[in-house]
Design a protein around this motif. Sequence first.
Motif, PDB file in Angstrom:
ATOM      1  N   GLY A   1     -18.451  52.805 -51.951  1.00 29.51           N
ATOM      2  CA  GLY A   1     -19.565  52.418 -51.090  1.00 29.51           C
ATOM      3  C   GLY A   1     -20.848  52.207 -51.867  1.00 29.51           C
ATOM      4  N   ASP A   2     -21.121  53.117 -52.812  1.00 27.87           N
ATOM      5  CA  ASP A   2     -22.322  52.969 -53.628  1.00 27.87           C
ATOM      6  C   ASP A   2     -22.239  51.717 -54.489  1.00 27.87           C
ATOM      7  OD1 ASP A   2     -24.850  54.474 -54.821  1.00 27.87           O
ATOM      8  OD2 ASP A   2     -23.698  53.672 -56.513  1.00 27.87           O
ATOM      9  N   LEU A   3     -21.053  51.448 -55.046  1.00 30.71           N
ATOM     10  CA  LEU A   3     -20.917  50.279 -55.912  1.00 30.71           C
ATOM     11  C   LEU A   3     -21.104  48.976 -55.138  1.00 30.71           C
ATOM     12  CD1 LEU A   3     -20.039  49.838 -59.016  1.00 30.71           C
ATOM     13  CD2 LEU A   3     -18.040  48.786 -57.949  1.00 30.71           C
ATOM     14  N   HIS A   4     -20.646  48.936 -53.891  1.00 35.00           N
ATOM     15  CA  HIS A   4     -20.833  47.727 -53.087  1.00 35.00           C
ATOM     16  C   HIS A   4     -22.318  47.395 -52.953  1.00 35.00           C
ATOM     17  CE1 HIS A   4     -16.676  47.963 -50.897  1.00 35.00           C
ATOM     18  NE2 HIS A   4     -16.602  47.415 -52.097  1.00 35.00           N
ATOM     19  N   LEU A   5     -23.126  48.407 -52.637  1.00 33.48           N
ATOM     20  CA  LEU A   5     -24.559  48.172 -52.510  1.00 33.48           C
ATOM     21  C   LEU A   5     -25.171  47.848 -53.873  1.00 33.48           C
ATOM     22  CD1 LEU A   5     -27.185  48.071 -50.975  1.00 33.48           C
ATOM     23  CD2 LEU A   5     -27.303  50.571 -51.073  1.00 33.48           C
TER      24      LEU A   5
ATOM     25  N   GLU B   1     -22.233  46.092 -42.904  1.00 34.46           N
ATOM     26  CA  GLU B   1     -21.312  47.026 -42.258  1.00 34.46           C
ATOM     27  C   GLU B   1     -20.217  46.268 -41.508  1.00 34.46           C
ATOM     28  OE1 GLU B   1     -21.274  50.300 -42.748  1.00 34.46           O
ATOM     29  OE2 GLU B   1     -22.918  49.885 -44.155  1.00 34.46           O
ATOM     30  N   VAL B   2     -20.565  45.111 -40.954  1.00 28.70           N
ATOM     31  CA  VAL B   2     -19.557  44.279 -40.287  1.00 28.70           C
ATOM     32  C   VAL B   2     -18.564  43.761 -41.327  1.00 28.70           C
ATOM     33  CG1 VAL B   2     -19.158  42.199 -38.905  1.00 28.70           C
ATOM     34  CG2 VAL B   2     -21.189  43.611 -38.478  1.00 28.70           C
ATOM     35  N   PHE B   3     -19.081  43.303 -42.462  1.00 31.04           N
ATOM     36  CA  PHE B   3     -18.197  42.815 -43.523  1.00 31.04           C
ATOM     37  C   PHE B   3     -17.271  43.919 -44.024  1.00 31.04           C
ATOM     38  CE2 PHE B   3     -21.945  39.824 -44.581  1.00 31.04           C
ATOM     39  CZ  PHE B   3     -21.542  38.927 -43.614  1.00 31.04           C
ATOM     40  N   LYS B   4     -17.827  45.123 -44.205  1.00 31.73           N
ATOM     41  CA  LYS B   4     -17.004  46.248 -44.671  1.00 31.73           C
ATOM     42  C   LYS B   4     -15.898  46.564 -43.667  1.00 31.73           C
ATOM     43  CE  LYS B   4     -20.689  48.790 -47.033  1.00 31.73           C
ATOM     44  NZ  LYS B   4     -21.388  50.094 -47.052  1.00 31.73           N
ATOM     45  N   LYS B   5     -16.239  46.515 -42.399  1.00 31.23           N
ATOM     46  CA  LYS B   5     -15.280  46.827 -41.335  1.00 31.23           C
ATOM     47  C   LYS B   5     -14.035  45.957 -41.428  1.00 31.23           C
ATOM     48  CE  LYS B   5     -15.011  46.761 -36.247  1.00 31.23           C
ATOM     49  NZ  LYS B   5     -15.801  46.511 -35.008  1.00 31.23           N
ATOM     50  N   TYR B   6     -14.228  44.692 -41.823  1.00 30.72           N
ATOM     51  CA  TYR B   6     -13.102  43.756 -41.887  1.00 30.72           C
ATOM     52  C   TYR B   6     -12.637  43.479 -43.315  1.00 30.72           C
ATOM     53  CZ  TYR B   6     -14.013  42.977 -36.961  1.00 30.72           C
ATOM     54  OH  TYR B   6     -14.174  43.157 -35.604  1.00 30.72           O
ATOM     55  N   GLY B   7     -13.139  44.265 -44.256  1.00 30.59           N
ATOM     56  CA  GLY B   7     -12.702  44.105 -45.641  1.00 30.59           C
ATOM     57  C   GLY B   7     -13.175  42.831 -46.299  1.00 30.59           C
ATOM     58  N   LEU B   8     -14.327  42.298 -45.873  1.00 27.03           N
ATOM     59  CA  LEU B   8     -14.888  41.088 -46.461  1.00 27.03           C
ATOM     60  C   LEU B   8     -15.838  41.475 -47.590  1.00 27.03           C
ATOM     61  CD1 LEU B   8     -15.624  39.060 -43.197  1.00 27.03           C
ATOM     62  CD2 LEU B   8     -13.709  38.767 -44.775  1.00 27.03           C
TER      63      LEU B   8
ATOM     64  N   LEU C   1     -21.793  39.785 -35.839  1.00 31.99           N
ATOM     65  CA  LEU C   1     -23.003  39.549 -36.647  1.00 31.99           C
ATOM     66  C   LEU C   1     -24.180  39.176 -35.747  1.00 31.99           C
ATOM     67  CD1 LEU C   1     -21.431  37.489 -39.584  1.00 31.99           C
ATOM     68  CD2 LEU C   1     -22.293  39.840 -39.702  1.00 31.99           C
ATOM     69  N   GLN C   2     -23.906  38.377 -34.719  1.00 28.92           N
ATOM     70  CA  GLN C   2     -24.967  37.994 -33.784  1.00 28.92           C
ATOM     71  C   GLN C   2     -25.477  39.205 -33.004  1.00 28.92           C
ATOM     72  OE1 GLN C   2     -22.814  35.022 -31.609  1.00 28.92           O
ATOM     73  NE2 GLN C   2     -22.850  33.577 -33.324  1.00 28.92           N
ATOM     74  N   GLN C   3     -24.581  40.133 -32.713  1.00 29.23           N
ATOM     75  CA  GLN C   3     -24.995  41.335 -31.987  1.00 29.23           C
ATOM     76  C   GLN C   3     -25.931  42.200 -32.829  1.00 29.23           C
ATOM     77  OE1 GLN C   3     -23.868  39.788 -29.115  1.00 29.23           O
ATOM     78  NE2 GLN C   3     -24.160  41.925 -28.540  1.00 29.23           N
ATOM     79  N   VAL C   4     -25.761  42.182 -34.144  1.00 28.08           N
ATOM     80  CA  VAL C   4     -26.673  42.919 -35.024  1.00 28.08           C
ATOM     81  C   VAL C   4     -28.090  42.382 -34.869  1.00 28.08           C
ATOM     82  CG1 VAL C   4     -27.252  43.450 -37.426  1.00 28.08           C
ATOM     83  CG2 VAL C   4     -24.865  43.521 -36.677  1.00 28.08           C
ATOM     84  N   ASP C   5     -28.215  41.051 -34.765  1.00 31.39           N
ATOM     85  CA  ASP C   5     -29.534  40.446 -34.595  1.00 31.39           C
ATOM     86  C   ASP C   5     -30.200  40.902 -33.298  1.00 31.39           C
ATOM     87  OD1 ASP C   5     -29.610  38.939 -36.955  1.00 31.39           O
ATOM     88  OD2 ASP C   5     -28.445  37.317 -36.056  1.00 31.39           O
ATOM     89  N   LYS C   6     -29.388  41.164 -32.280  1.00 28.78           N
ATOM     90  CA  LYS C   6     -29.935  41.542 -30.981  1.00 28.78           C
ATOM     91  C   LYS C   6     -30.200  43.040 -30.862  1.00 28.78           C
ATOM     92  CE  LYS C   6     -27.480  37.703 -28.811  1.00 28.78           C
ATOM     93  NZ  LYS C   6     -26.386  37.284 -27.890  1.00 28.78           N
ATOM     94  N   ASN C   7     -29.758  43.793 -31.879  1.00 18.29           N
ATOM     95  CA  ASN C   7     -29.932  45.245 -31.864  1.00 18.29           C
ATOM     96  C   ASN C   7     -31.282  45.602 -32.482  1.00 18.29           C
ATOM     97  OD1 ASN C   7     -29.812  47.992 -32.085  1.00 18.29           O
ATOM     98  ND2 ASN C   7     -27.869  48.065 -33.169  1.00 18.29           N
ATOM     99  N   PRO C   8     -32.187  46.198 -31.714  1.00 27.23           N
ATOM    100  CA  PRO C   8     -33.523  46.511 -32.239  1.00 27.23           C
ATOM    101  C   PRO C   8     -33.570  47.773 -33.098  1.00 27.23           C
ATOM    102  CG  PRO C   8     -33.363  47.260 -29.982  1.00 27.23           C
ATOM    103  CD  PRO C   8     -32.041  46.594 -30.292  1.00 27.23           C
TER     104      PRO C   8
END
Length: 311
Positions: free
Chosen positions: A288-292, A99-106, A134-141
């Motif tokens: 979105g479906d194709l990305h996954l 989702e972070v990558f999608k947000k920035y078009g990566l 990305l680091q914040q995702v790791d800290k999100n439970p």
Amino acid sequence: MQTIAENILDVTLLEPRQKHPTIFARFDHLREGESLTIHNDHDPKPLYYQLLGERGNIFSWEYLEQGPEWWKVRISKNITGAGEETLGQIAAKDLRKAEVFKKYGLDFCCGGKKSVKEACADKGLDVTKIEYELQQVDKNPGARPLPYDDWSLDFLADYIVNTHHSYVKKTLPDLRAYAAKVAQVHGEMNPELLVIYQLVEKICAVLPAHLEEEENALFPFIKALATEKHAAANPGTLGHPVTVMETEHEMTGKALEEIRTLSNNYTLPDSACATYSLLYRMLEEFEGDLHLHVHLENNILFPKALALEKQ
């Protein structure tokens, strides 16, 4: 390795001309796997780029605190040979980061073989900001996504067919019909719709045969390999068909990226009718479906099958 007291540097106590040379000297004395934590009264982002330019991609950068009074950053020296994870590998371990990558078009699926630093450099993005998110995702439970990376290859192949292939087969005919209709009705006032229609036609010309090849040849081979029903008499059998599939993935991904650009991120004009709106909604959902879909194949199924074939 946890940062110990001797590896904390309060930069505010140094004269301005001593700051970067002191940090570089302390970093150079670190052993691989060790860290230096710097404390500063402003964002030391310029240091990141100077360190990257003068020492290369041999460190990781983690914000521990980001203002407003203190900025604390842990700089760790990478272990030689460990290698930096690619976008695809990061997404394979935790799809929430996609989702972070999608947000920035990566592009984490077709272009998933680049590192975060490489991908950000290509797009001129602030890598420190993205790595922090990305680091914040790791800290999100919060709840984690489906454990695709833990599934057996035969189960994953069946899941892709039953979920994503079925969706593509169901959606493509309607997508094609709506693209044609909207281009015909609104194309004179919105000429980008004519190009979008051509791109949809291009996708429709490739994907059905692509899915058929995977379902009738490639996936059965991978499933047989995974269940030890296939004796790999010809090592390297998978290499060519996988390359072909990845090339077609990339072509489809680029077509959808171009559609997103042409439509200004699926922004509707005031004159848009209900069919126009439906087309854009379907295109965004399809993308979105194709990305996954492509991520599961390019970054999980194919690499694991190729590694298994070598054993």
